[in-house]
Design an enzyme around this catalytic site. Structure first.
Site, PDB file in Angstrom:
ATOM      1  N   ALA A   1      -9.253  -9.675   0.257  1.00 18.91           N
ATOM      2  CA  ALA A   1      -8.781 -11.227   0.919  1.00 18.91           C
ATOM      3  C   ALA A   1      -7.254 -11.190   0.044  1.00 18.91           C
ATOM      4  CB  ALA A   1      -9.712 -11.961  -0.497  1.00 18.91           C
TER       5      ALA A   1
ATOM      6  N   GLY B   1     -12.608  -7.257   0.130  1.00 20.98           N
ATOM      7  CA  GLY B   1     -12.423  -8.281   1.688  1.00 20.98           C
ATOM      8  C   GLY B   1     -12.700  -7.205   2.350  1.00 20.98           C
TER       9      GLY B   1
ATOM     10  N   GLU C   1     -15.965  -5.610   2.510  1.00 20.01           N
ATOM     11  CA  GLU C   1     -17.246  -7.413   2.580  1.00 20.01           C
ATOM     12  C   GLU C   1     -17.424  -7.254   3.704  1.00 20.01           C
ATOM     13  OE1 GLU C   1     -14.877  -8.767  -1.027  1.00 20.01           O
ATOM     14  OE2 GLU C   1     -17.226  -9.331  -1.346  1.00 20.01           O
TER      15      GLU C   1
ATOM     16  N   GLU D   1     -11.946  -5.613  -7.693  1.00 18.31           N
ATOM     17  CA  GLU D   1     -12.017  -7.028  -7.156  1.00 18.31           C
ATOM     18  C   GLU D   1     -11.667  -7.501  -9.183  1.00 18.31           C
ATOM     19  OE1 GLU D   1     -13.843  -6.246  -5.127  1.00 18.31           O
ATOM     20  OE2 GLU D   1     -13.588  -7.982  -3.473  1.00 18.31           O
TER      21      GLU D   1
END
Ligand code: CAA
Length: 260
Positions: free
Chosen positions: A66, A111, A114, A134
């Site tokens: 992200a 992300g 993910e 993260e």
């Protein structure tokens, strides 16, 4: 449709959605997540696409996570909304009524891992790197990493990856069962397209129902899940493709599937 951060190309019943934000190693900001949603919707409405491949532009990254720049300025409520946006986008990928294969061509972090986990399965180039870093940023995975990864490889190995935030190689991801195949970088797309073509040549209704039953039955108990399978199996006998597939076998010819 014209996009800024993704491209969608369709070739021989195979769609390829490429995340293309080179200045941030294809990191997912709000704009890119919204474009992915529009791209998936467009693919959903294009009946001729039988399989979707998701990959990243360039040779270095699939998706480096992200967007940290954007997240660094968020308050709690904005971060909640951002996580929901990510979840909604990844659920659109997971629920697409056709197989989705991730072709991971470099860094797939946060992300990035993910989004690959939301696909039906993952092929990775030898230079791919996976990880959920993260916690190194003071937070933890927010686009499904704490949920999809344990369902795929179990809690212990997932917790180790999440708590340490460490990066693993494509080969390690293969050994853990995250990745189905590791491929030389120059052959990744060619090999992924080959398997996509193999799937696209099979009965689209059967493939679609198989995806629904595997995903739908996964969190049911075995009795309910097998019952779901029986009903979907029965349903498949109301289709042109079932009649064509079995007739073609008996007539010793290739089936002509129509996806209905
Ligand atoms: N967000 C925003 N920008 C990013 C980014 C990200 N996730 N990852 C890389 N970039 C940017 C860098 O800031 C850099 O920009 P500038 O050239 O303007 O400085 C550019 O992309 C190139 O990156 P690097 O110079 O860092 O490249 P490198 O080869 O030295 O390192 C890397 C590559 C190891 C992937 C490193 O970029 C990195 O660690 N990126 C962050 C990975 C990460 O922590 N991802 C998780 C994000 S959090 C998340 O995803 C939350 C969630 O679950 C919802």
């Amino acid at each position: 449709m014209e996009f800024k951060n993704i491209t969608v190309v369709v070739e021989n019943a195979i769609g390829t959605l490429t995340i293309n934000r080179p200045k941030a190693l294809n990191a997912l900001n709000t704009e890119t997540l919204k474009e992915i949603q529009l791209g998936i919707q467009e693919i959903k409405e294009t009946a001729g696409i039988r399989v979707l491949i998701i990959t990243g532009a360039g040779e270095k990254a699939f998706v480096a996570g992200a967007d940290i720049q954007e997240m660094s300025e968020m308050n709690s409520i904005e971060a909640l909304g951002f996580s929901k946006l990510g979840h909604f986008t990844l659920k659109m990928i997971q629920d697409l009524d056709r197989p989705v294969v991730a072709a991971v061509n470099g860094f797939a972090l946060g992300g990035g891992t993910e989004i690959a986990l939301a696909c039906d399965f993952i092929y990775a180039s030898e230079n791919a790197r996976f990880g959920l870093p993260e916690t190194t940023l003071g937070v933890f995975p927010g686009f499904g990493g704490t949920q999809r990864l344990p369902r795929l490889i179990g809690k212990g190995k997932s917790k180790e990856l999440i708590y340490t935030g460490k990066m693993i190689t494509a080969q390690e991801a293969f050994q853990m069962g995250i990745v189905n195949r590791v491929i030389a970088p120059a052959s990744l797309m060619e090999e992924t397209k080959k398997v996509a073509a193999q799937i696209a040549g099979n009965g689209p209704v059967g493939v679609k129902l198989a995806k629904m039953v595997v995903d739908g039955g996964f969190n049911m108990d075995l009795v309910e899940a097998c019952s779901l399978e029986s009903y979907a199996f029965g349903l498949s006998f109301s289709t042109h493709d079932q009649k064509e597939g079995m007739k073609a076998f008996l007539e010793k010819r290739k089936p002509n599937y129509q996806g209905r």
